[in-house]
Every structure is written in structure tokens, then in C-alpha cells.
Design an enzyme around this catalytic site. Structure first.
Site, PDB file in Angstrom:
ATOM      1  N   ARG A  12      14.254  -7.980 -10.149  1.00  0.00           N
ATOM      2  CA  ARG A  12      14.255  -7.256 -11.553  1.00  0.00           C
ATOM      3  C   ARG A  12      14.151  -5.711 -11.493  1.00  0.00           C
ATOM      4  O   ARG A  12      14.160  -5.158 -10.546  1.00  0.00           O
ATOM      5  CB  ARG A  12      13.067  -8.092 -12.437  1.00  0.00           C
ATOM      6  CG  ARG A  12      11.795  -7.693 -11.716  1.00  0.00           C
ATOM      7  CD  ARG A  12      10.651  -8.686 -12.394  1.00  0.00           C
ATOM      8  NE  ARG A  12       9.813  -9.038 -11.358  1.00  0.00           N
ATOM      9  CZ  ARG A  12       8.644  -8.543 -11.333  1.00  0.00           C
ATOM     10  NH1 ARG A  12       8.235  -7.497 -12.180  1.00  0.00           N
ATOM     11  NH2 ARG A  12       7.633  -8.990 -10.511  1.00  0.00           N
ATOM     12  N   SER A 138       7.514   8.002  -6.508  1.00  0.00           N
ATOM     13  CA  SER A 138       7.235   8.060  -7.995  1.00  0.00           C
ATOM     14  C   SER A 138       6.822   9.416  -8.026  1.00  0.00           C
ATOM     15  O   SER A 138       6.162  10.085  -7.182  1.00  0.00           O
ATOM     16  CB  SER A 138       6.048   7.082  -8.259  1.00  0.00           C
ATOM     17  OG  SER A 138       5.372   7.430  -9.394  1.00  0.00           O
ATOM     18  N   TYR A 151      -2.004   3.664  -6.091  1.00  0.00           N
ATOM     19  CA  TYR A 151      -0.734   3.558  -6.247  1.00  0.00           C
ATOM     20  C   TYR A 151      -0.246   5.063  -5.952  1.00  0.00           C
ATOM     21  O   TYR A 151       0.691   5.576  -5.077  1.00  0.00           O
ATOM     22  CB  TYR A 151      -0.307   3.488  -7.710  1.00  0.00           C
ATOM     23  CG  TYR A 151       1.212   3.447  -8.158  1.00  0.00           C
ATOM     24  CD1 TYR A 151       2.141   2.416  -7.811  1.00  0.00           C
ATOM     25  CD2 TYR A 151       1.830   4.757  -8.675  1.00  0.00           C
ATOM     26  CE1 TYR A 151       3.445   2.535  -8.003  1.00  0.00           C
ATOM     27  CE2 TYR A 151       3.162   4.770  -8.976  1.00  0.00           C
ATOM     28  CZ  TYR A 151       3.955   3.411  -8.581  1.00  0.00           C
ATOM     29  OH  TYR A 151       5.373   3.698  -9.029  1.00  0.00           O
TER      30      TYR A 151
END
Ligand code: NAP
Length: 247
Positions: A12, A138, A151
């Protein structure tokens, strides 16, 4: 073209869009994640657009699953020319509420797994004269963000790993690149603040005043995977609607 790309987290979101964009560039795409049904949907989308895809299930935090994955993909497609380490998880909470065990789990998926899988594909790429490894980082790797410490840590580590392996494997014709998205409309972002006032605040702070679309990341990654981007290695490239540099 007779080349194969392996994408983790292709069930996804950004991973699915990367798989589709690589297929549009002519790669056969090996799609890996835990959810077989959703992986089959990705493969069906690729095949209905005239591409070639295979489905492989497992958990990126299992070294055995990753070793088996590379064996399976090489047996089915003959090589791994492009690896996209995309599978990722997040944990939004203050550091005081995140257990050391949970911290390790996020690092296992976001950082250790890309290392294990990159090591497993390196001899295959070397034998075939080179390849491209793309790590999905990120903007949080280089921004101080509260309540997201595992993260941020994992993605900063991934960018260091990208530079180190790029330097080490350049002699084998392997380019290692990072891509650091800002906010992209996927389940990860919907789970964090979908539809809330916080979402409006976040969007208002992005210079382009919108989230990115998964396809925009997919197209960028697919370009980097081709010889058109043949002089790019070691760098992590930001794609964020101006979030990091224009604020
Ligand atoms: P997502 O919609 O939550 O999808 C995550 C993907 O990772 C799924 O395909 C999931 O598949 C897979 N995955 C998670 N844990 C796994 C595990 N243990 N083993 C195998 N597969 C696993 O996330 P996304 O937004 O598309 O994010 C994809 C990547 O982009 C991540 O690395 C994320 O950190 C990065 N990123 C996202 C954004 C954003 O705004 N969305 C921004 C910057 C960076 P299964 O559940 O089927 O296993």
C-alpha cells in the site's frame, strides 16, 4: 528491458506507488510485505497496466524472511537490479512513554532490515555488474520533531547507512541513494492525524499548502533507479513541497 526491482512495503501507500512507477519504467517488480491480499492488488494493478510483478510475503524484521526473499526473487527473475527499502513504521508518543523494546522494534523495521536486505542483494548486484539501492528516509531524519524519537533516530541512521554503503559499494557499480519525503497522503499520515485540526495546521505549514501524493514519490524513485540518474549516489534527496528549506 530485462531488469528486476524489489520493493519492500509494496502492499500500500508509497511502496505500492513506487512498485507501479518502476513497472512503468519497464522493471519486473517483486513486491514484498506481510499482507498477501494487498500485495496481490498491487501486482494486479501493475499487470493490468501491462507490467510484470511477483508477490512475496514475510516480515522485514526477520533475517530469515529477507534471506528467503532474495533467494525467491533471484530464482524467479534471475537478478535483483534495484532494491527499494521502503517498508517503515512509526511510533508517535513522548520518549517517556516509549519502551526500549518498542524503540528497538522501530529500529528493526526502519534501519536494521534495510541493512540486512542490502547486504543480501549486494553480491547479486555485484555479479550482474551493478545495481541501485534506494532507501526511503523522511524529512524527520534531519528535523528535530517531538514525540517521534524512534522514527527520527531510525531515519537519521538510514541516511548515514546510505552514505557509508554508497562509498563501500561504488566499486561494484552499485549506487546507494536516499529519498526523504515530507508528508505524503497514506495510511501512515491518516493514522497520525487524518481529518483533525492538527492536519489543517500541518498542511498550513507546508509551503505548497498540501500533502504530497504517493505517485509523486514513486515517479521520483523510479527516475533515480534508471541510468538517467547514473551520476547520483550517496545523497539523500528531499521531496517535501518546500517543508524543510522554505519554512
Ligand atoms: P504505510 O502506508 O503505513 O505503509 C507501510 C508499508 O510498510 C506497508 O506496505 C506495510 O505492509 C509495510 N510494512 C510495515 N511493517 C512491515 C514489516 N514488519 N514487514 C514487512 N512490511 C512491513 O506507510 P507509507 O506512508 O506508505 O510509508 C512508506 C515509507 O515512506 C516508510 O518508510 C515511511 O517511513 C516513509 N515516509 C512516509 C511519509 C508519509 O508522509 N507517508 C513521509 C516520509 C517518509 P504490510 O502491513 O502489508 O506488512
Amino acid at each position: 528491458m530485462n531488469k528486476t526491482a524489489l520493493v519492500t512495503g509494496a502492499s500500500r501507500g508509497i511502496g505500492r506507488a513506487i512498485a507501479q512507477a518502476l513497472a512503468e519504467e519497464g522493471f519486473a517488480v517483486a513486491c514484498f510485505a506481510r499482507d498477501r491480499e494487498k500485495l496481490e492488488q498491487t501486482a494486479a494493478l501493475i499487470e493490468s497496466a501491462g507490467g510484470k510483478a511477483s508477490v512475496h510475503t514475510g516480515d522485514v524484521s526477520s533475517d530469515d524472511d529477507l534471506e528467503n526473499l532474495v533467494r525467491e526473487v533471484v530464482a524467479e527473475h534471475g537478478s535483483v537490479d534495484v532494491l527499494v527499502n521502503n517498508a517503515g513504521i512509526t511510533e508517535g508518543a513522548p520518549a517517556s512513554k516509549i519502551s526500549p523494546q518498542r524503540f528497538r522494534e522501530v529500529l528493526e523495521v526502519n534501519l536494521v532490515a534495510p541493512y540486512v536486505l542490502s547486504r543480501a542483494v549486494q553480491p547479486v548486484m555485484k555479479e550482474h555488474g551493478g545495481g541501485v539501492i534506494i532507501n526511503i528516509s523522511s524529512v524527520y531524519a534531519s528535523q528535530g520533531v517531538a514525540n517521534n524519537s524512534p522514527y527520527c533516530t531510525s531515519k537519521a541512521g538510514l541516511e548515514g547507512m546510505t552514505r557509508a554503503l554508497a562509498r563501500e559499494w561504488i566499486k561494484d557499480g552499485i549506487r546507494v541513494i536516499g529519498v526523504a519525503p515530507g508528508f505524503v497522503r497514506t495510511d501512515m499520515v491518516a493514522d497520525a492525524f487524518g481529518g483533525t485540526e492538527v492536519e489543517k495546521l500541518v498542511v498550513s505549514r507546508i509551503p505548497m499548502k498540501r500533502f504530497g501524493e504517493a505517485e509523486e514519490i514513486g515517479n521520483f524513485v523510479a527516475f533515480l533507479a534508471t541510468a538517467k540518474a547514473g551520476f547520483v549516489t550517496g545523497e539523500t534527496l528531499v521531496i517535501d513541497g518546500g517543508q524543510r528549506s522554505l519554512l
